[in-house]
Design an enzyme around this catalytic site. Structure first.
Site, PDB file in Angstrom:
ATOM      1  N   GLY A   8     -43.989   4.029  -2.875  1.00  0.00           N
ATOM      2  CA  GLY A   8     -45.003   3.233  -3.350  1.00  0.00           C
ATOM      3  C   GLY A   8     -44.982   2.055  -2.451  1.00  0.00           C
ATOM      4  N   GLY A  11     -47.973  -1.044  -2.516  1.00  0.00           N
ATOM      5  CA  GLY A  11     -48.165  -1.573  -3.651  1.00  0.00           C
ATOM      6  C   GLY A  11     -47.821  -2.937  -3.771  1.00  0.00           C
ATOM      7  CD  GLN A  12     -48.326  -7.890  -7.614  1.00  0.00           C
ATOM      8  OE1 GLN A  12     -48.437  -7.100  -8.647  1.00  0.00           O
ATOM      9  NE2 GLN A  12     -48.401  -9.029  -7.774  1.00  0.00           N
ATOM     10  CG  ASP A  34     -47.932   4.029  -0.852  1.00  0.00           C
ATOM     11  OD1 ASP A  34     -47.919   2.832  -1.554  1.00  0.00           O
ATOM     12  OD2 ASP A  34     -48.715   4.655  -1.680  1.00  0.00           O
ATOM     13  CE1 TYR A 139     -47.442  -0.842 -16.939  1.00  0.00           C
ATOM     14  CE2 TYR A 139     -47.147   0.867 -15.206  1.00  0.00           C
ATOM     15  CZ  TYR A 139     -46.830  -0.348 -15.666  1.00  0.00           C
ATOM     16  OH  TYR A 139     -46.025  -1.027 -14.931  1.00  0.00           O
TER      17      TYR A 139
END
Ligand code: VAH
Length: 318
Positions: A8, A11-12, A34, A139
């Site tokens: 990941g 991502g942010q 990713d 989530y």
């Protein structure tokens, strides 16, 4: 010599964490991964579908990975659009990472959780580390399950897996995606571009947040701590600062006096209403010396400084 796999990485948080890990361990000791390959990237990058355990195993063996940071997940707001897909992706990837790490004897694993694990039953103010968890989003449900799986792999297999319940993360280096706290990044971008901002939460919605520099430092400090310092093996509460949209708008107005924010709550208001307003992170402070460095004023100064440079640097070069 450690070799770190980041899942990941696009991502942010992943975007910034990869750079911090490259700085700490060296460019060639960090394998960023990713689903999609970035256009521009310095270091080692591998495309990876983490729903495929064998693909993770292949990278762990090829690079002799000693630590895994698993950041890939569908977040709170976008997760509600497709609950089953969110559950499947968030859970399958966590189970794959834990099982591959066990089998391949990876020495340390980091899997973030979130304040999204808390729901209406938790005390919203200074929410305790030990709270009844009744999350209202898929989530949050997936993160509660992940926390229990992490505890299980530590207790049953002695896997050194560590975790932090991140609050909303504010950053200039990368854009968030699909979160309920994303307003707190968008508002700065609009202000620096001379635009007003329409907020999707009500002005008095207080949420726990953390500046990216603090979030990254907390993550590295947790992973550097001796194993016998770690007393929480589901996930540590972590707090940076708490604020409302009205408060962050006022902080921005010190720099842009004419900046205006309007408020038009949408479905994300219900999610935010179920979350804490502030977090008790005394366990992290006690076990591994956690202390935040950014308050709203310092974070706002830093955000505006960097975003101003991003949006206007090319103008000053002409
Ligand atoms: C979200 N930014 O809004 C994430 C985070 C605490 C919030 O998990 O879903």
């Amino acid at each position: 010599m450690d070799t770190i796999l980041v899942i990941g990485a696009g991502g942010q948080i992943g975007t910034v964490l990869v750079q911090a890990l490259q700085q700490k361990f060296g460019l060639n000791r960090v394998v960023a991964s990713d689903l999609k390959t970035p256009q521009v990237f310095s270091g080692i990058f591998e495309t990876l579908d983490a729903t495929k355990a064998e693909a993770i195993t292949a990278l762990v063996r090829r690079y002799e990975v000693t630590q895994i940071y698993h950041l890939a997940a569908i977040l709170s707001a976008s997760g509600e659009a497709n609950p089953i897909r969110t559950w499947e992706l968030n859970m399958q990837t966590v189970l794959n990472v834990l099982e591959v790490a066990r089998v391949e004897k990876v020495s340390k694993v980091f899997i973030p959780s979130s304040i999204a694990v808390f729901g209406p039953s938790a005390n919203p103010v200074n929410t305790p580390q030990q709270s009844f968890l009744d999350p209202t989003t898929v989530y949050g449900i997936s993160k509660v399950a992940a926390e229990n799986w992490m505890q299980y792999y530590y207790t049953k297999y002695n896997l050194d897996v560590r975790s932090i319940r991140y609050p909303g993360v504010i950053s200039y280096q990368s854009m968030p995606g699909g979160g309920t706290t994303d307003y707190a990044v968008d508002i700065y971008h609009k202000a620096v571009q001379g635009q007003d901002y329409e907020c999707f939460l009500s002005e008095d919605t207080r949420l726990p947040m953390i500046y990216m520099d603090d979030a990254i430092r907390a993550t590295l400090e947790l992973m550097e701590a001796d194993a016998d310092q770690i007393t929480v093996r589901n996930s540590y509460n972590l707090a940076g600062l708490s604020f409302t949209p009205a408060e962050v708008a006022a902080a921005i107005q010190h720099f842009f006096p004419t900046f205006q924010t309007t408020y038009k709550p949408d479905f994300r208001q219900q999610i935010a209403n179920s979350w804490p307003q502030s977090i008790d992170d005394s366990a992290a402070r006690r076990d591994w010396g956690w202390k935040p460095a950014y308050d709203l004023t310092r974070m706002t100064e830093d955000m505006i400084h960097h975003l101003d440079h991003q949006y206007h640097a090319d103008l000053t070069q002409v």
